[in-house]
Design an enzyme around this catalytic site. Sequence first.
Site, PDB file in Angstrom:
ATOM      1  N   ILE A  48      -6.672   4.161   3.249  1.00 53.59           N
ATOM      2  CA  ILE A  48      -5.799   3.038   3.550  1.00 53.59           C
ATOM      3  C   ILE A  48      -6.169   1.848   2.666  1.00 53.59           C
ATOM      4  CG2 ILE A  48      -5.399   3.678   5.951  1.00 53.59           C
ATOM      5  CD1 ILE A  48      -7.640   1.668   6.725  1.00 53.59           C
TER       6      ILE A  48
ATOM      7  N   CYS B  96       1.772  -5.571  -0.606  1.00 50.97           N
ATOM      8  CA  CYS B  96       1.915  -6.953  -1.051  1.00 50.97           C
ATOM      9  C   CYS B  96       3.212  -7.539  -0.494  1.00 50.97           C
ATOM     10  CB  CYS B  96       1.885  -7.041  -2.576  1.00 50.97           C
ATOM     11  SG  CYS B  96       3.073  -5.962  -3.385  1.00 50.97           S
TER      12      CYS B  96
ATOM     13  N   GLY C 261     -14.998  -2.021   3.159  1.00 53.11           N
ATOM     14  CA  GLY C 261     -16.383  -1.649   3.419  1.00 53.11           C
ATOM     15  C   GLY C 261     -16.520  -0.753   4.640  1.00 53.11           C
TER      16      GLY C 261
ATOM     17  N   ASN D 239       1.217  -0.171  -4.800  1.00 61.87           N
ATOM     18  CA  ASN D 239       0.568  -1.056  -3.841  1.00 61.87           C
ATOM     19  C   ASN D 239       1.662  -1.789  -3.072  1.00 61.87           C
ATOM     20  OD1 ASN D 239      -0.948  -2.838  -2.394  1.00 61.87           O
ATOM     21  ND2 ASN D 239      -1.803  -3.925  -4.155  1.00 61.87           N
TER      22      ASN D 239
ATOM     23  N   ASN E 272     -11.789 -10.157   1.125  1.00 62.53           N
ATOM     24  CA  ASN E 272     -11.358 -10.713  -0.161  1.00 62.53           C
ATOM     25  C   ASN E 272      -9.915 -11.166  -0.070  1.00 62.53           C
ATOM     26  OD1 ASN E 272      -9.381  -9.121  -2.128  1.00 62.53           O
ATOM     27  ND2 ASN E 272     -10.405  -7.592  -0.835  1.00 62.53           N
ATOM     28  N   ALA E 273      -9.631 -12.216  -0.794  1.00 60.17           N
ATOM     29  CA  ALA E 273      -8.266 -12.736  -0.895  1.00 60.17           C
ATOM     30  C   ALA E 273      -8.048 -13.134  -2.349  1.00 60.17           C
ATOM     31  CB  ALA E 273      -8.072 -13.925   0.044  1.00 60.17           C
TER      32      ALA E 273
ATOM     33  N   SER F 228      -8.813   0.810  -6.768  1.00 56.26           N
ATOM     34  CA  SER F 228      -8.171  -0.313  -7.435  1.00 56.26           C
ATOM     35  C   SER F 228      -8.907  -1.624  -7.162  1.00 56.26           C
ATOM     36  CB  SER F 228      -6.725  -0.431  -6.946  1.00 56.26           C
ATOM     37  OG  SER F 228      -6.076  -1.532  -7.537  1.00 56.26           O
TER      38      SER F 228
END
Length: 331
Positions: free
Chosen positions: A206, A145, A232, A142, A84-85, A36
Amino acid sequence: MTVTRGTAAGPPAAPSVSLGVDLDGVKLPTPVLAASGCFNTGKEMRELVDLSLIGGIVTKSVTLKPRKGLPVPRMAETDAGMLNAIGLQNSGVDEFLAKDAPFISASGAPTVVSVAGRSVEEFAQVVLRIRDIPGVVAIEANISCPNVERRNQVFACHPDMASEVIGSISRLTTLPVFAKLTADVTNIVDVATACVRAGGHGLSLINTLLGMAIDVDTFRPKLGAVTGGLSGPAIRPVAIRCVYQVAQALPGVPIIGIGGIVNARHAIEFLLAGAWAVQVGTANFFDPRATLSVADGIASFLASRGFPSPLHLRGRVRVADRPPEPVYPGG
């Protein structure tokens, strides 16, 4: 996908390798999906990748209403991965249905729709809207969140909250629901068990790990939101551990392994730990064909070992002279 090795002029050919996997009713041509947020629906990648050869695509998370996302900068490179944000930026479910659903229906690639929400009700409303799209084979919830109904707590950090979401949406659709969990918890097995008991078909393990980076020249955080999700190669050992623990505790539950897969050997690690399939995420940013090359590498590995399918790798890790992994720490 079936790969045949050997030639008529040489020694007897090894049995052909079939990369197809069956996640307890969810059948995929290969065990390698695009994660995703790294492929969207595949529309942007179709000029670079033959979508008919891919194991599947997990869409960017879809929410009930459009989201603008978090402040920039949103990405920062790390020594062994990426922070990332993004903040689940997307156009909302209405535009998803209008612009993306037709492509999904015609693409030929098995598609898993990732859904997100700020509340149980938002998750439910999104599922009601997307559950009948042709070409969609499953839903990935997801649940990492924030839950604004409960003071920004994260659903996946609490077994009861996670099970409430999964139970709610599982009752609204016949599509299999995979709960995407985070390792940022005391005991991931507790959360996984709660999700399965609530009706979850499987688990995606995860999500990114919460991290932070600071620019030592400016003394400022490298991300506009200060913290973000680390992905990563750096997170792969953590992901492998989570897959192994959950697979030991919940045999028979389909697990999709995610986290730091760059090549076939990384994917095989996940399979040996107990995953039924894997997702490739960050690697797509520097190699758009990563999902295909990883699948090809798995096929070559299987052929070299005389295994006819990925099923023959699942959970085959050899742990000698050690009792099964406890469900609870110290148990």
